[in-house]
Design a protein around this motif. Structure first.
Motif, mmCIF file in Angstrom:
data_model
loop_
_atom_site.group_PDB
_atom_site.id
_atom_site.type_symbol
_atom_site.label_atom_id
_atom_site.label_comp_id
_atom_site.label_asym_id
_atom_site.label_seq_id
_atom_site.Cartn_x
_atom_site.Cartn_y
_atom_site.Cartn_z
ATOM 1 N N THR A 75 -16.559 2.124 -5.056
ATOM 2 C CA THR A 75 -15.429 2.805 -5.644
ATOM 3 C C THR A 75 -16.267 3.759 -6.873
ATOM 4 O O THR A 75 -17.473 3.360 -7.393
ATOM 5 C CB THR A 75 -14.782 1.701 -6.761
ATOM 6 O OG1 THR A 75 -15.810 0.820 -7.468
ATOM 7 C CG2 THR A 75 -14.311 0.500 -5.450
ATOM 8 N N GLY A 98 0.886 -1.392 0.148
ATOM 9 C CA GLY A 98 0.016 0.014 -0.099
ATOM 10 C C GLY A 98 0.820 1.135 0.047
ATOM 11 O O GLY A 98 0.308 2.259 -0.469
ATOM 12 N N ILE A 104 -9.136 8.091 -0.716
ATOM 13 C CA ILE A 104 -9.928 7.467 0.229
ATOM 14 C C ILE A 104 -10.798 8.360 1.040
ATOM 15 O O ILE A 104 -10.041 9.401 1.391
ATOM 16 C CB ILE A 104 -8.941 6.651 0.895
ATOM 17 C CG1 ILE A 104 -7.861 5.981 0.294
ATOM 18 C CG2 ILE A 104 -9.622 5.822 1.923
ATOM 19 C CD1 ILE A 104 -8.623 4.692 -0.613
ATOM 20 N N VAL A 151 -3.815 0.583 0.142
ATOM 21 C CA VAL A 151 -4.683 0.475 -0.711
ATOM 22 C C VAL A 151 -3.893 0.384 -2.176
ATOM 23 O O VAL A 151 -3.255 1.351 -2.525
ATOM 24 C CB VAL A 151 -5.735 1.393 -1.035
ATOM 25 C CG1 VAL A 151 -6.520 1.192 -2.155
ATOM 26 C CG2 VAL A 151 -6.913 1.455 0.112
ATOM 27 N N PHE A 168 -7.453 -5.463 -6.662
ATOM 28 C CA PHE A 168 -7.577 -4.524 -5.697
ATOM 29 C C PHE A 168 -6.970 -5.111 -4.275
ATOM 30 O O PHE A 168 -6.790 -6.420 -4.411
ATOM 31 C CB PHE A 168 -8.905 -4.129 -5.366
ATOM 32 C CG PHE A 168 -9.987 -3.388 -5.985
ATOM 33 C CD1 PHE A 168 -9.754 -2.012 -6.126
ATOM 34 C CD2 PHE A 168 -10.510 -4.270 -7.094
ATOM 35 C CE1 PHE A 168 -10.638 -1.427 -6.991
ATOM 36 C CE2 PHE A 168 -11.470 -3.467 -7.966
ATOM 37 C CZ PHE A 168 -11.352 -1.898 -8.084
ATOM 38 N N TYR A 169 -6.073 -4.357 -3.630
ATOM 39 C CA TYR A 169 -5.541 -4.679 -2.463
ATOM 40 C C TYR A 169 -6.213 -3.735 -1.309
ATOM 41 O O TYR A 169 -5.899 -2.559 -1.653
ATOM 42 C CB TYR A 169 -3.983 -4.539 -2.273
ATOM 43 C CG TYR A 169 -3.760 -4.922 -1.133
ATOM 44 C CD1 TYR A 169 -3.504 -6.199 -0.389
ATOM 45 C CD2 TYR A 169 -3.107 -3.692 -0.128
ATOM 46 C CE1 TYR A 169 -3.148 -6.477 0.882
ATOM 47 C CE2 TYR A 169 -2.799 -4.053 1.420
ATOM 48 C CZ TYR A 169 -2.624 -5.389 1.453
ATOM 49 O OH TYR A 169 -2.415 -5.520 2.852
ATOM 50 N N LEU A 170 -6.671 -4.112 -0.513
ATOM 51 C CA LEU A 170 -7.597 -3.318 0.603
ATOM 52 C C LEU A 170 -6.923 -3.879 1.980
ATOM 53 O O LEU A 170 -7.015 -5.054 2.275
ATOM 54 C CB LEU A 170 -9.064 -3.323 0.593
ATOM 55 C CG LEU A 170 -9.424 -3.230 -1.031
ATOM 56 C CD1 LEU A 170 -11.046 -3.422 -0.867
ATOM 57 C CD2 LEU A 170 -9.386 -1.669 -1.270
ATOM 58 N N LEU A 204 -8.588 2.943 5.412
ATOM 59 C CA LEU A 204 -7.842 1.920 4.675
ATOM 60 C C LEU A 204 -6.632 2.895 4.401
ATOM 61 O O LEU A 204 -6.095 3.476 3.504
ATOM 62 C CB LEU A 204 -8.432 2.040 3.148
ATOM 63 C CG LEU A 204 -9.656 1.339 2.944
ATOM 64 C CD1 LEU A 204 -10.606 1.563 1.867
ATOM 65 C CD2 LEU A 204 -9.694 -0.290 3.117
#
Length: 908
Positions: A799, A767, A894, A883, A808-810, A880
């Motif tokens: 989104t 992230g 965000i 991300v 996606f990486y959350l 978050l």
């Protein structure tokens, strides 16, 4: 050899002149001249056949009763590029390469041209490149010592193996041993058999003449003495009427043999020529086995095995006197050179003892021997060579009793004789190496000269003046009390003269010769004894040349395989902190060296001995650099279904399971790793965390091992052997799981080891690598909610403006004392994406979503269900902090959310 019409056949004539004597001498060994069977007369051709195919068919001239040699077989394949000969083993004609640079003419019919012998000399048709592994100018296939720098191709013993590859060209003292059916000739320095003669029947004692051309063996199975020619192995019987002959000795003139007959107990005289008649001198001995003659040949000393006594026999009067009693099975007897002391092996007690011949006093020299059967002394009386019945030769220092052993060939060893003094070995070490510009001292050493009366040495050493410069010479430890005169003024030659007032004793460095190394890395020089003399020629010397090489280095860089920002390979990103391991040919011994790549990715393995085989194998662990992301899972998934192509190294990096194929399972493992469900990819157990692909600058004798999907063999560069320093021996490194190539090097200071990029887990690092948010970025929004204690609430991740996203990486954070995560589901906008979630850390939910095509719409990509566990009035922020969308290729802003716990009666 027919000339080439354009004259190019002469371009390697010098090399041919160098090698032709070697090849011709080899053929002399392969094809001995014609001979006939030793036959006084013949009556048929069979009487004359010597059994050699290449000699032709011998015949009998019946009219004269004499054998006539046959006509030797002629071999000619009409090829001017080969030497033809008759091969006795195959009983036919054979060929070998001539000493030039071809083995067969090519299409043009001429030697020495580029169309010849490509399989042997490579496409360039020339030596001195990859076809000559040592760079000595002699192509490896016809080099008589192909792994050592050996331009002279000297082969003193004409055995086809060059002097440079012989363990030592200097022989040790010869030992002559008998066992159940064989006479063995051994080199007592190395313990190696040099000759064996079979066909005997229970041989016992053995004696040799002064020139070591004839051996005499008591053959108890035939009750005779066998005279054996040590060159031809021909044997004839001497004497007659012997019974159980045991020990044997030859007088100093070589004319008479003395033999003990164990039972019935005689000392017998046998003239040392065929057809002689033996004469029994003394009888009534009690099991005589050991036997020795005094220096004048007037007395014999006999060990009575049964009686346990040592007796003296006057060979003129045949009078017998008892010298010592109480011996325990005396089996062997030998006298010192002065004839004042007898040394006796005692079979039953396992001892070697000294007997004073003037008073019969017995002194123990060495105990603990295993059934000793015989002994012999060297000419100086310094060492005793004792045979043990079960197959060992003990070498015992008479003065100290110290013992060393060598194995004896065969079994049931009975008797031993030793030869005279061998030439004194004068030697310099082989394969000495040093760094260019440094000094290197080389010892000029002598073998054991104890008792040899050495007072002086005159030595000339030659070397390559382009590689070395002699700068100094000093006396070695062997000659520390002597005087040295030196002349080092002529480049390429060092002249040394040593004289002493007392004879040298022992073995070791005579002179230490210091050189300045001026050659380039990988060059070398032979250290050659042009002349070496001790005491104006006596004792004789055996010269064992040495060599010195300039150390070589292997250096290069490791760069990361791909630049994700440009989509090109390779990148300019250095890989610091990787181990670059250097192995010798025996990799089971572990790495010889390990260097660590510097901040610029460079490495250096230095100080290496040339003309050796090495392999360079990099290795790296961890150092994920935040590079493994759901986007990598998406790229692999797209490749699996045929939507995109991946490069060769990308495919290597995508094989997260390590099974050699790319499937959706690899995407699943990448996604699991990205959210922390697994600590390592499965491939790490098989191949490590990284894979390295060699991309070196070409060097002679170099082989690259490129990793493949189907093999777990690591990438490596092999030099077999290395003959010069190798630069730009580069590798591309790839982190397994990083299909996109977005790995970033850690913070690195040239003065220290590379530092980790951050202490947070790798998934968090993903992230932190997002691009800077701009006004055109997409948006991810979390809701603001209120709920009552015990309620279940859904938190959608909304989104906007990221319709091209495939991954996606959350990393969602919350207060676990307020809300507790119960489930995670994909949202409507991510219905085409796979979802992997890690809900196992309190207050944290890590999500990976990836697919093969963009989501195409705005909306909710994930729905998280929570249970409200906090008290009224408590609140948690929904954040978050980490991300990535398409691994940061789509920047996002965000908008955080929150959950407030409200009373049951309060409206939402």
């Amino acid at each position: 050899m027919k000339p080439h019409p354009h004259g190019s056949a002469q371009r390697h004539s010098a090399r041919f002149a160098l090698l032709l004597p070697l090849l011709l001498s080899a053929l002399v060994m392969i094809a001995p001249g014609p001979s006939v069977r030793a036959q006084a007369s013949c009556t048929s051709d069979a009487d004359c056949d010597n059994g050699r195919f290449c000699d032709g068919q011998e015949r009998c001239d019946i009219s004269g009763g004499a054998c006539v040699p046959g006509t030797p077989v002629t071999c000619n394949d009409s090829n001017p590029c080969t030497i033809d000969y008759c091969d006795e083993v195959t009983r036919g004609c054979a060929t070998i390469a001539t000493g030039d640079d071809e083995t067969a003419k090519g299409q043009d019919g001429y030697c020495h041209t580029l169309d010849d012998n490509l399989s042997l000399y490579g496409n360039d048709g020339l030596c001195g490149t990859g076809d000559d592994r040592t760079g000595d100018g002699v192509c490896s296939a016809i080099d008589n010592c192909s792994f050592v720098f050996n331009p002279s191709q000297e082969d003193d013993n004409h055995n086809g193996l060059g002097n440079a590859c012989e363990p030592s060209p200097c022989p040790g003292r010869r030992g002559y041993l008998t066992d159940g059916s064989t006479l063995w000739v051994l080199d007592l320095l190395t313990g190696y058999p040099v000759h064996m003669i079979g066909g005997l029947h229970q041989p016992q004692g053995v004696a040799v003449n002064a020139g070591e051309t004839l051996a005499y063996v008591t053959d108890s199975g035939t009750n005779s003495v066998m005279q054996i020619d040590l060159e031809t192995s021909a044997a004839v019987s001497l004497g007659s009427g012997l019974l159980n002959p045991s020990s044997i000795k030859l007088n100093r003139t070589g004319s008479l043999l003395y033999v003990t007959e164990y039972d019935p107990g005689y000392l017998t005289q046998v003239p040392a020529y065929p057809g002689s008649t033996s004469v029994r001198l003394v009888g009534g001995l009690s099991g005589p086995r050991g036997l020795a003659l005094n220096p004048t040949g007037t007395k014999a000393y006999i060990g009575e095995f049964v009686g346990g006594t040592l007796k003296a026999v006057d060979l003129g009067t045949t009078g017998v006197a008892t010298i010592a009693t109480g011996l325990s099975g005396p089996s062997g007897v030998a006298l010192n050179p002065a004839g004042t002391t007898a040394y006796v092996t005692e079979y039953s007690s396992g001892e070697l003892s000294a007997v004073n011949l003037s008073n019969g006093a017995v002194t123990l020299i060495r105990g603990g021997l295993n059934s000793p059967t015989d002994l012999a002394l060297d000419p100086q009386g310094i060492k005793a060579y004792v045979t043990e019945e079960l197959g060992r030769i003990d070498i015992i220092d008479i003065g100290t009793g110290s013992l060393s052993s060598i194995p004896a060939p065969g079994s049931g060893v009975a008797g031993i004789a030793v030869g005279g003094d061998p030439p004194v070995a004068i030697s310099m070490p082989d394969l000495t190496a040093g760094i260019s510009g440094a000094n290197r001292t080389v010892a000029v050493s002598l073998g054991d000269v104890t008792g040899r009366g050495v007072l002086s040495a005159d030595i000339t050493v030659q070397y390559d003046a382009a590689v070395l410069s002699a700068t100094n010479a000093t006396l070695g430890s062997l000659a520390s009390a002597c005087t040295l005169t030196k002349n080092l003024g002529s480049p390429g030659t060092a002249v040394l003269s040593v004289f002493c007032t007392n004879p040298l004793s022992g073995a070791g460095p005579l002179v230490n010769l210091t050189f300045r190394i001026i050659g380039a890395p990988g060059t070398g020089s032979r250290l050659h004894f042009a002349s070496a003399t001790l005491n104006e020629g006596s004792p004789a010397v055996c010269r064992n040349d040495g060599s010195l090489y300039v150390y070589v280095d292997i250096s290069g860089k490791i760069r990361y395989y791909r630049d994700d920002s440009t989509g090109t390979e390779p990148s300019n990103k250095a890989v610091p902190g990787a181990e670059v391991r250097l192995f010798t040919q025996d990799a089971t011994q572990g790495p010889l060296q390990t260097s660590i790549t510097a901040c610029d990715g460079s490495y250096l393995n230095g100080g290496l001995q040339p003309i050796q085989t090495y392999s360079v194998v990099p290795r790296h662990s961890d150092d994920y650099g935040g590079a493994i992301d759901p986007f990598d899972a998406s790229l692999n998934a797209q490749y699996v279904v045929g939507l995109i192509n991946l490069t060769y190294i990308q495919r290597l990096a995508a094989d997260a399971s390590g099974n050699g194929t790319l499937t959706s399972f690899d995407s699943a493992k990448i996604a699991q790793f990205s959210v922390g469900l697994i600590a390592q990819l499965p491939v790490a157990a098989l191949r490590g965390d990284w894979v390295f692909v060699p991309v070196p600058q070409e060097e002679p004798n170099q082989v690259t091992i490129t990793p493949t999907l189907r093999s777990t063999e690591p990438g490596a560069i092999v030099y077999g052997p290395i003959i010069e320093s190798a630069e730009n021996q580069d590798f591309f490194g790839a982190l397994f799981g990083d299909v996109s190539g977005n790995w970033r090097p850690p913070i690195c200071s040239p003065a220290s080891a590379p530092l980790a990029a951050a202490s947070a887990p790798s998934s968090l690092m993903a992230g932190t690598s997002v691009a800077t948010v701009t006004s055109t970025s997409g948006r991810i929004t979390l809701p603001t909610l209120t709920a009552r204690p015990g309620d279940f609430i859904q938190v959608p991740v909304q989104t906007q403006g990221v319709t091209e996203a495939v991954s996606f990486y959350l990393d969602l954070r919350f207060d676990p004392l307020v809300i507790a995560l119960r489930s995670v589901d994909p949202g409507p906008a991510a219905s085409g994406l796979a979802l992997t979630a890690n809900p196992n850390d309190p207050g944290r939910a890590r999500l990976a979503l990836y697919g093969t095509s963009p989501i195409g719409v705005d909306g909710s990509i994930a729905i998280l269900t929570f249970e409200v566990v906090g008290k009224v009035g408590k609140k948690t922020v929904l954040s978050l902090p980490a991300v990535t969308v398409n691994e940061g290729r789509i920047p996002v802003t965000i908008q955080e959310g929150s959950v407030q716990v409200r009373p049951a009666h309060m409206a939402r």
